[in-house]
Design an enzyme around this catalytic site. Structure first.
Site, PDB file in Angstrom:
ATOM      1  N   GLY A 132       0.795  -1.230   0.000  1.00  0.00           N
ATOM      2  CA  GLY A 132       0.000   0.000   0.000  1.00  0.00           C
ATOM      3  C   GLY A 132       0.822   1.272   0.000  1.00  0.00           C
ATOM      4  O   GLY A 132       0.348   2.313   0.433  1.00  0.00           O
ATOM      5  N   ALA A 156       4.298   3.141  -4.833  1.00  0.00           N
ATOM      6  CA  ALA A 156       4.432   2.330  -6.055  1.00  0.00           C
ATOM      7  C   ALA A 156       3.189   1.478  -6.279  1.00  0.00           C
ATOM      8  O   ALA A 156       2.623   1.441  -7.382  1.00  0.00           O
ATOM      9  CB  ALA A 156       5.682   1.452  -5.975  1.00  0.00           C
ATOM     10  N   ALA A 206       8.053   8.548   4.419  1.00  0.00           N
ATOM     11  CA  ALA A 206       9.083   9.319   3.682  1.00  0.00           C
ATOM     12  C   ALA A 206       8.927  10.807   3.955  1.00  0.00           C
ATOM     13  O   ALA A 206       7.901  11.401   3.661  1.00  0.00           O
ATOM     14  CB  ALA A 206       8.976   9.037   2.184  1.00  0.00           C
ATOM     15  N   GLY A 221      11.278  14.351   0.044  1.00  0.00           N
ATOM     16  CA  GLY A 221      10.481  14.712  -1.113  1.00  0.00           C
ATOM     17  C   GLY A 221      10.712  13.822  -2.299  1.00  0.00           C
ATOM     18  O   GLY A 221      11.188  12.700  -2.183  1.00  0.00           O
ATOM     19  N   ARG A 257      24.981   9.988   1.136  1.00  0.00           N
ATOM     20  CA  ARG A 257      24.699   9.329   2.419  1.00  0.00           C
ATOM     21  C   ARG A 257      25.763   8.333   2.848  1.00  0.00           C
ATOM     22  O   ARG A 257      26.035   8.186   4.037  1.00  0.00           O
ATOM     23  CB  ARG A 257      23.348   8.616   2.340  1.00  0.00           C
ATOM     24  CG  ARG A 257      22.206   9.593   2.366  1.00  0.00           C
ATOM     25  CD  ARG A 257      20.894   8.914   2.138  1.00  0.00           C
ATOM     26  NE  ARG A 257      19.846   9.935   2.190  1.00  0.00           N
ATOM     27  CZ  ARG A 257      18.595   9.702   1.912  1.00  0.00           C
ATOM     28  NH1 ARG A 257      18.210   8.511   1.538  1.00  0.00           N
ATOM     29  NH2 ARG A 257      17.697  10.657   2.002  1.00  0.00           N
TER      30      ARG A 257
END
Length: 466
Positions: free
Chosen positions: A9, A12, A42, A45, A250
């Site tokens: 859910g 994607a 998330a 953005g 990162r």
């Protein structure tokens, strides 16, 4: 009209289900809860090269540079050139972006955000539109894929066989298999392991991205978005020293923090210079306040955490897996878009693009399955998943070497758990052992340099092929 089952859910899965429903397919979406998806969590953005002064080429270059040159170039062009379509699609649903920001690795402020809780807003809007369009939502756990003779026939939900002409895995990655993650605890990668066991290849499993700024508090593990560093927050040790460029990719930032911690130092995020923190980062402000921290005055203690699995079920450019009538999108899939290290905010872009693209693929493929005697169902028990999390955290973490990877494989053998989870964890360890170099999110202290002979993806079908 064919019936399509989508598992997951997040953005994607919702995009795929909505697109297929709009094409007239009978569409079912199976999920365990929209709010516990990584998409919903998330913060930052979605990267979109649509502003004046930016270009598809610049975004492609940034993506390949971050991915340390093992990205599938065709896929990178393919996904990023569809960004304007993804943008128009979101605007057509009523999405209103509020700002665009720069994040680590980007050469342009192309990260579109909504109150730094972008995922939450996109997920909600997609969910409402999918409901309106008549997508059939089933709340339950898709435990196992129904596969017979290399062909998918649907899925088992709570032990019951649901038959579909095409099945889409959109159930996210497997960061839940690591001890510390701010992602959804449901993201164990069970269906990724299941697909491998049933004949699909996995790709690039060794590349696991650790988010540099996790917050481990009384309320569990939370994430402090990269956008906070983009807004000017600095990384400092307890003695106030900066030790890294906060806007490096990162992998570099996470490793720098890890090395400070290994040297016995505590690491903090200093966001005291951000004037309107509460307004810009309401979600982060709220959980810090709950933990008794005021970011305008206090330093925020942080530690790297498992954040995003770059690897997944190997798919082609049209999101087909190696099993007929089985497709995979979003973080569950891997087609070389991210290379060895995902560029910030490219994940939500991939979610929307892969959801739109898989709907087109299914329309072209016209999958149809005949009546079938129920495919085999194994009813695996999860078992001692905590030991797998411990093994991956300790032996396939931010800094790796041959000795600790081999020890991890030995320990994993002795764990009594779902064989699909063990297979997936073994894939991570074996491919990390086979890749005798450091590249992107994969760092080997015994092979600290990138090596030309490893400038390619790894594949895993029960054995690592690199």
């Amino acid at each position: 009209m064919a019936s399509i089952g989508t598992i997951g859910g997040g953005i994607a899965g919702l995009t795929a289900a909505l697109s297929l429903a709009e094409r007239g397919y009978e569409t079912t979406l199976i999920h365990t809860g929209i709010k516990i998806t990584n998409s919903y969590l998330a913060q930052a953005g979605i990267a979109l090269p649509v502003l004046e002064g930016d270009s598809i080429t610049a975004h492609v270059v940034d993506t390949i540079r971050a991915g340390k040159y093992i990205n599938d170039k065709e896929t990178v062009w393919n996904v990023i050139s569809k960004a304007s379509e993804a943008y128009d699609f979101l605007l057509s649903l009523g999405v209103k972006f509020e700002a665009n920001e720069t994040e680590g690795g980007h050469s342009f402020p192309r990260v579109f955000t909504i109150k730094n809780e972008t995922g939450k807003h996109l997920t909600k809007i997609l969910y409402l539109h999918a409901k309106e369009r008549g997508v059939n939502f089933i709340k339950g756990e898709a435990e196992e894929l129904a596969v017979k003779h290399g062909k998918a026939y649907g899925v088992f939900v709570n032990g019951e066989f649901l038959k579909f002409d095409a099945t889409i895995i959109a159930s996210g990655g497997f960061t839940g298999l690591f001890k510390y993650t701010a992602g959804s605890p449901t993201n164990l990668g069970t269906l990724i392991g299941d697909a491998i066991m049933k004949g699909a290849f996995a790709r690039d499993l060794e590349f696991v991205q650790f988010h540099p700024t996790g917050f481990i508090g009384k309320d569990g593990v939370k994430l402090i978005s990269e956008a906070v560093r983009g807004a000017g927050a600095r990384l400092v040790t307890e003695d106030g020293k900066r030790f890294v460029n906060e806007l490096s990719t990162r992998d570099i930032v996470a490793r720098a923090i890890y090395l400070q911690m290994k040297a016995g130092k505590k690491v903090f995020l200093d966001a005291t210079g951000i004037a309107d923190f509460k307004k810009r980062f309401p979600q982060i402000y709220a959980f810090l306040k709950k933990e008794g921290l005021d970011p305008s005055k206090d330093l925020i203690p942080i530690a790297p955490i498992a954040h995003y699995t770059i690897g997944g079920i190997a798919v082609d450019a049209w999101y087909r897996t190696g099993i007929k009538n089985l497709y995979a999108v979003g973080e569950a899939a891997s087609n070389g878009f991210h290379g060895a290290n995902r560029l910030a905010s490219n994940s939500l872009l991939e979610c929307v693009v892969s959801g739109l693209e898989v709907a087109r693929t299914i329309t072209r493929d016209k999958p149809k399955v005949r009546e079938v005697k129920e495919p085999p169902y194994h009813g695996y028990e999860t078992g001692d998943v905590e030991s797998i999390k411990e093994v991956l955290w300790e032996h396939a973490g931010i800094v790796r070497n041959a000795k600790i990877l081999k020890e991890g494989l030995k320990k994993l053998d002795g764990v009594e758990a779902d064989p699909r989870l063990k297979l997936l964890a073994r894939g991570v360890l074996e491919c990390a052992l086979a890749r005798e170099e450091s590249r992107g999110a994969h760092y080997r202290e015994d092979f600290p340099a990138m090596r030309k002979e490893f400038e390619r993806s790894s594949f895993f079908d029960g054995k690592c092929r690199l």
